[in-house]
Design a protein around this motif. Sequence first.
Motif, PDB file in Angstrom:
ATOM      1  N   ALA A 134     -37.227  -3.007 -20.503  1.00 46.03           N
ATOM      2  CA  ALA A 134     -37.339  -1.555 -20.402  1.00 46.03           C
ATOM      3  C   ALA A 134     -36.020  -0.867 -20.705  1.00 46.03           C
ATOM      4  N   ARG A 135     -36.136   0.427 -21.022  1.00 47.70           N
ATOM      5  CA  ARG A 135     -34.989   1.322 -21.130  1.00 47.70           C
ATOM      6  C   ARG A 135     -35.028   2.319 -19.977  1.00 47.70           C
ATOM      7  N   VAL A 136     -33.837   2.817 -19.590  1.00 48.06           N
ATOM      8  CA  VAL A 136     -33.756   3.772 -18.488  1.00 48.06           C
ATOM      9  C   VAL A 136     -33.901   5.185 -19.034  1.00 48.06           C
ATOM     10  N   LEU A 137     -34.956   5.873 -18.597  1.00 47.71           N
ATOM     11  CA  LEU A 137     -35.172   7.260 -18.991  1.00 47.71           C
ATOM     12  C   LEU A 137     -34.452   8.225 -18.066  1.00 47.71           C
ATOM     13  N   ALA A 138     -34.585   8.000 -16.772  1.00 51.33           N
ATOM     14  CA  ALA A 138     -33.957   8.858 -15.768  1.00 51.33           C
ATOM     15  C   ALA A 138     -33.236   7.964 -14.775  1.00 51.33           C
ATOM     16  N   GLY A 139     -31.986   8.286 -14.487  1.00 46.74           N
ATOM     17  CA  GLY A 139     -31.153   7.425 -13.666  1.00 46.74           C
ATOM     18  C   GLY A 139     -31.254   7.694 -12.182  1.00 46.74           C
ATOM     19  N   ALA A 163     -26.379  -3.552 -20.257  1.00 44.30           N
ATOM     20  CA  ALA A 163     -26.252  -2.096 -20.354  1.00 44.30           C
ATOM     21  C   ALA A 163     -25.755  -1.744 -21.755  1.00 44.30           C
ATOM     22  N   ASP A 164     -26.565  -1.022 -22.519  1.00 48.09           N
ATOM     23  CA  ASP A 164     -26.254  -0.752 -23.925  1.00 48.09           C
ATOM     24  C   ASP A 164     -27.131   0.406 -24.394  1.00 48.09           C
ATOM     25  N   PRO A 165     -26.537   1.539 -24.767  1.00 48.67           N
ATOM     26  CA  PRO A 165     -27.342   2.693 -25.192  1.00 48.67           C
ATOM     27  C   PRO A 165     -28.231   2.418 -26.400  1.00 48.67           C
ATOM     28  N   LEU A 166     -27.869   1.437 -27.222  1.00 48.01           N
ATOM     29  CA  LEU A 166     -28.632   1.164 -28.440  1.00 48.01           C
ATOM     30  C   LEU A 166     -29.424  -0.139 -28.356  1.00 48.01           C
ATOM     31  N   SER A 167     -29.811  -0.503 -27.150  1.00 44.84           N
ATOM     32  CA  SER A 167     -30.623  -1.708 -26.968  1.00 44.84           C
ATOM     33  C   SER A 167     -31.967  -1.345 -26.357  1.00 44.84           C
ATOM     34  N   PRO A 168     -33.041  -2.002 -26.806  1.00 47.24           N
ATOM     35  CA  PRO A 168     -34.336  -1.789 -26.169  1.00 47.24           C
ATOM     36  C   PRO A 168     -34.552  -2.667 -24.936  1.00 47.24           C
ATOM     37  N   ARG A 169     -33.547  -3.473 -24.586  1.00 45.29           N
ATOM     38  CA  ARG A 169     -33.709  -4.411 -23.480  1.00 45.29           C
ATOM     39  C   ARG A 169     -32.647  -4.208 -22.407  1.00 45.29           C
ATOM     40  N   ALA A 195     -29.232   6.752 -17.110  1.00 47.23           N
ATOM     41  CA  ALA A 195     -30.149   7.193 -18.161  1.00 47.23           C
ATOM     42  C   ALA A 195     -29.574   6.899 -19.537  1.00 47.23           C
ATOM     43  N   GLY A 196     -30.386   6.267 -20.382  1.00 48.06           N
ATOM     44  CA  GLY A 196     -30.002   5.981 -21.754  1.00 48.06           C
ATOM     45  C   GLY A 196     -29.072   4.799 -21.926  1.00 48.06           C
ATOM     46  N   THR A 197     -28.630   4.189 -20.843  1.00 49.37           N
ATOM     47  CA  THR A 197     -27.642   3.107 -20.931  1.00 49.37           C
ATOM     48  C   THR A 197     -28.116   1.805 -20.307  1.00 49.37           C
ATOM     49  N   GLY A 198     -28.693   1.870 -19.112  1.00 48.04           N
ATOM     50  CA  GLY A 198     -29.108   0.660 -18.426  1.00 48.04           C
ATOM     51  C   GLY A 198     -28.573   0.621 -17.012  1.00 48.04           C
TER      52      GLY A 198
END
Length: 232
Positions: free
Chosen positions: A132-137, A48-54, A38-41
């Motif tokens: 996409a971004r990961v909301l729930a892992g 995998a990047d918390p501040l990326s929209p992709r 969640a929040g990372t990718g």
Amino acid sequence: MIDEHLITGAGGGQVLALALRAPHSAASTLVAQLDAIAGTGIDGDRHADPLSPRQVLLASAAVYADLALPAHTLGENLLVDLDTAQLASGTVLQIGDAVRLRLMFQCEACGHLDAFQAGVSGRIGRRRGVLARVLAGGIVRPGDRIRDLGRILPAWDDDWRARVAQVLRALPDGMVLSYAQLARLAGVQSSYCRAFPRLVKGLGYAGKAVPAQAAVGLRCWQGEGLFDDDAG
């Protein structure tokens, strides 16, 4: 968390295959499962990047069939039986029982695709895939069902210029943004930085986004809070 009362969609599909793109590698590797954080990718993936929209790329199996593409041409993490070109930004997909993805925008077709098949970047149009971004892992496996939960989060534009403007509008007062960080937050390649001086000026943000060397000693925004909508 997302309010369950906002969930409106009932459609969906299925995960057909999974792939990982390791850091410092352009090649994708077929895997039996992915660990979405969640929040990372995707754990171990180059994006995998918390501040990326992709953070995650979903691509349609139909595109591979229609264009006779070699495996992994599109660099997707999830190969699905959905038409990704019809998936709207702001839509949330549930993968299996736990994982939820926030769809951000359609992935642009770049010239690198032509290394796999001549001219495919010009023919593929909007069918490159959706980011996409990961909301729930959780763990994603082939065969997992995909449920469309509806367009329940704010949309991001497919046009990279509009995304740059969106990021600049979120810039806190008294702070600046380096070109490299602007590209990261808007989800564009670093090569786009060459177009930033004219674009930023034209948008009315001259001096708010600057080259890295000009940002030294200034209060630089890293993007904190930009994706707070992920919390629902």
